[in-house]
Design a protein around this motif. Structure first.
Motif, PDB file in Angstrom:
ATOM      1  N   GLN A  95     -40.284  10.780   5.715  1.00 32.98           N
ATOM      2  CA  GLN A  95     -40.486   9.636   4.821  1.00 32.98           C
ATOM      3  C   GLN A  95     -41.852   9.840   4.167  1.00 32.98           C
ATOM      4  OE1 GLN A  95     -39.962   6.432   7.798  1.00 32.98           O
ATOM      5  NE2 GLN A  95     -38.410   5.615   6.421  1.00 32.98           N
ATOM      6  N   ILE A  96     -41.851   9.994   2.834  1.00 26.07           N
ATOM      7  CA  ILE A  96     -43.088  10.302   2.117  1.00 26.07           C
ATOM      8  C   ILE A  96     -43.431   9.188   1.144  1.00 26.07           C
ATOM      9  CG2 ILE A  96     -44.225  11.921   0.551  1.00 26.07           C
ATOM     10  CD1 ILE A  96     -42.514  14.127   1.685  1.00 26.07           C
ATOM     11  N   ASP A  98     -45.591   8.628  -2.046  1.00 29.53           N
ATOM     12  CA  ASP A  98     -46.376   9.219  -3.135  1.00 29.53           C
ATOM     13  C   ASP A  98     -47.145   8.082  -3.779  1.00 29.53           C
ATOM     14  OD1 ASP A  98     -47.401  10.365  -5.416  1.00 29.53           O
ATOM     15  OD2 ASP A  98     -45.535  11.274  -6.088  1.00 29.53           O
ATOM     16  N   SER A 107     -42.905  13.959  -6.788  1.00 28.37           N
ATOM     17  CA  SER A 107     -41.871  13.168  -6.116  1.00 28.37           C
ATOM     18  C   SER A 107     -40.512  13.844  -6.213  1.00 28.37           C
ATOM     19  CB  SER A 107     -41.799  11.765  -6.727  1.00 28.37           C
ATOM     20  OG  SER A 107     -42.893  10.971  -6.346  1.00 28.37           O
ATOM     21  N   MET A 110     -40.394  16.882  -3.911  1.00 24.14           N
ATOM     22  CA  MET A 110     -40.292  16.470  -2.511  1.00 24.14           C
ATOM     23  C   MET A 110     -38.910  15.913  -2.205  1.00 24.14           C
ATOM     24  SD  MET A 110     -44.119  14.956  -1.659  1.00 24.14           S
ATOM     25  CE  MET A 110     -44.218  13.776  -3.023  1.00 24.14           C
ATOM     26  N   ALA A 111     -38.341  15.126  -3.115  1.00 23.10           N
ATOM     27  CA  ALA A 111     -37.000  14.577  -2.899  1.00 23.10           C
ATOM     28  C   ALA A 111     -35.958  15.686  -2.893  1.00 23.10           C
ATOM     29  CB  ALA A 111     -36.681  13.548  -3.978  1.00 23.10           C
ATOM     30  N   HIS A 115     -36.636  15.168   1.387  1.00 20.15           N
ATOM     31  CA  HIS A 115     -37.445  14.076   1.920  1.00 20.15           C
ATOM     32  C   HIS A 115     -37.063  12.737   1.276  1.00 20.15           C
ATOM     33  CE1 HIS A 115     -39.841  17.156   3.822  1.00 20.15           C
ATOM     34  NE2 HIS A 115     -40.092  17.715   2.656  1.00 20.15           N
ATOM     35  N   VAL A 117     -38.432   9.714  -0.483  1.00 23.44           N
ATOM     36  CA  VAL A 117     -39.673   9.491  -1.223  1.00 23.44           C
ATOM     37  C   VAL A 117     -39.719   8.096  -1.832  1.00 23.44           C
ATOM     38  CG1 VAL A 117     -41.137  10.303  -3.117  1.00 23.44           C
ATOM     39  CG2 VAL A 117     -39.796  11.950  -1.785  1.00 23.44           C
ATOM     40  N   THR A 118     -40.837   7.422  -1.605  1.00 23.29           N
ATOM     41  CA  THR A 118     -41.171   6.188  -2.311  1.00 23.29           C
ATOM     42  C   THR A 118     -42.406   6.483  -3.155  1.00 23.29           C
ATOM     43  OG1 THR A 118     -40.302   4.749  -0.566  1.00 23.29           O
ATOM     44  CG2 THR A 118     -41.881   3.775  -2.106  1.00 23.29           C
ATOM     45  N   ALA A 119     -42.313   6.223  -4.459  1.00 27.14           N
ATOM     46  CA  ALA A 119     -43.400   6.558  -5.377  1.00 27.14           C
ATOM     47  C   ALA A 119     -44.009   5.287  -5.969  1.00 27.14           C
ATOM     48  CB  ALA A 119     -42.897   7.466  -6.491  1.00 27.14           C
ATOM     49  N   ILE A 151     -35.156   8.714  -5.435  1.00 25.87           N
ATOM     50  CA  ILE A 151     -36.563   8.292  -5.365  1.00 25.87           C
ATOM     51  C   ILE A 151     -36.666   6.791  -5.599  1.00 25.87           C
ATOM     52  CG2 ILE A 151     -38.843   8.517  -6.430  1.00 25.87           C
ATOM     53  CD1 ILE A 151     -37.994  11.392  -7.219  1.00 25.87           C
ATOM     54  N   TYR A 174     -49.044  11.042   0.254  1.00 21.79           N
ATOM     55  CA  TYR A 174     -49.482  12.041  -0.725  1.00 21.79           C
ATOM     56  C   TYR A 174     -50.299  11.374  -1.826  1.00 21.79           C
ATOM     57  CZ  TYR A 174     -49.306  15.546  -4.416  1.00 21.79           C
ATOM     58  OH  TYR A 174     -49.649  16.434  -5.407  1.00 21.79           O
TER      59      TYR A 174
END
Length: 258
Positions: A95-96, A98, A107, A110-111, A115, A117-119, A151, A174
Motif C-alpha cells: 500500500q503506497i 504518493d 503513481s 507503481m500501480a 502496488h 496506490v493512493t495519490a 489509482i 513516497y
C-alpha cells in the motif's frame, strides 16, 4: 488559482458543454461559450482557461503554458528494462501513499508493478486534470489502463492528510517535492510552474510520515539537495543523473527501539 475561465473546444456536444458548465460552477468561475474565438481571446485578462475537449481537459495559462494529462513518461519507464523506483520499492505488493501526485507518472509506474496506490494532490486544477486523465485515457495497453484506473486520488494537502491518518496505515510513503534546483526538462516543472505546490519536505512532515508508514519513506530530490542528510535519509547515489532517491526504513527503526 481562481482567476480563470472554462470553455470548450471548437467542436463540442451537449454532454461536454454540460461538463464545462458544471466545472465552471464547481470552481465558481465564468463559463464562456467558445464560438470561433481563440483560446488567447477567451482568456482575455484572466490567468488562464480550462478547456473541455472530447477526450481530455487542458489548462492554458495567459503566458501560453499548458497542462494536460498524458502517461507518456510512465509508459516509457514501464517499457524500459529497469526502473530505479520500482527496484527500490521491491516486488511485494504494498500500500503506497504518493504524497506529490503531479502528473502521476510515479503513481502509474507503481500501480503497474502491482502496488495499491493512493495519490495526493493539493492543487484542485492539477488534481482535476490528472484524476480525470487516469480514469479516461486509453493508452492502447490494457495493463497500463488498468493500472491507471486502480489509482485512488485525493485533492488534499499531504501534511493535513498525514495528520489525520492512523498510525502505520500504509506500507510506503513516497515524496517527490518541487526540486530545490531548476531542472528545465523535469516533468515536475513542465506545464506546472504556475500551479504546482512549491512546498519542501519539513521535519514536521517527516515526523508524521514516520508515524504513518509501516515500511519505508522514499524521497526523490535533486542531487545537490541537502534534504537527504538534513532529514536523515540514506541517499542512494545515481551516477550521471540529476536526481537521487533517499530512504528511511521505519520498520528497522521500530525493531531497534522495541
Amino acid at each position: 488559482m481562481k482567476d480563470f475561465v472554462v470553455t470548450t473546444s471548437f467542436k463540442t456536444d451537449p454532454e461536454k458543454l454540460a461538463e464545462a458548465v458544471a466545472l465552471a460552477n464547481a470552481f465558481q468561475v465564468p463559463y464562456l461559450e467558445r464560438g470561433k474565438a481563440s483560446i488567447r481571446r477567451i482568456i482575455g485578462d484572466k490567468e488562464g482557461a480550462l478547456v473541455v475537449y472530447k477526450d481530455k481537459l487542458l489548462f492554458r495559462s495567459n503566458t501560453g503554458e499548458t497542462l494536460s494529462f498524458h502517461p507518456d513518461t510512465a509508459m516509457l519507464r514501464i517499457k524500459a528494462p529497469r526502473d530505479p523506483l520500482s527496484e527500490l520499492i521491491g516486488s511485494s505488493p504494498f500500500q503506497i501513499l504518493d504524497t506529490t501526485m503531479g502528473l502521476a507518472s510515479d503513481s502509474i509506474v507503481m500501480a503497474y508493478a502491482g502496488h495499491q496506490v493512493t495519490a495526493l494532490e493539493s492543487d484542485p486544477l492539477i488534481h482535476l486534470i490528472v484524476s480525470q486523465g487516469l480514469k479516461r485515457f486509453v493508452s492502447g495497453n490494457d495493463q497500463i489502463d488498468h493500472a491507471m484506473r486502480r489509482i485512488k486520488t485525493q485533492c488534499v494537502d499531504s501534511l493535513a492528510f498525514l495528520k489525520a491518518a492512523p498510525d502505520q496505515s500504509v506500507d510506503v510513503i513516497y515524496c517527490d517535492p518541487m526540486f530545490s534546483e531548476n531542472i528545465t526538462e523535469s516533468e515536475n516543472l513542465s506545464g506546472l510552474a504556475s500551479l504546482a505546490n512549491p512546498a519542501r519536505m519539513t521535519p514536521e512532515f517527516l515526523a508524521e510520515a514516520k508515524r504513518v508508514a509501516r515500511q519505508k519513506i522514499i524521497l526523490k530530490a535533486h542531487f545537490k539537495d541537502s534534504s537527504f542528510e538534513t532529514l536523515g535519509f540514506d541517499r542512494l547515489v545515481r551516477p550521471n543523473t540529476k536526481f537521487h532517491f533517499g530512504v528511511i526504513d521505519v520498520s528497522s527503526t521500530r525493531l531497534s527501539q522495541s
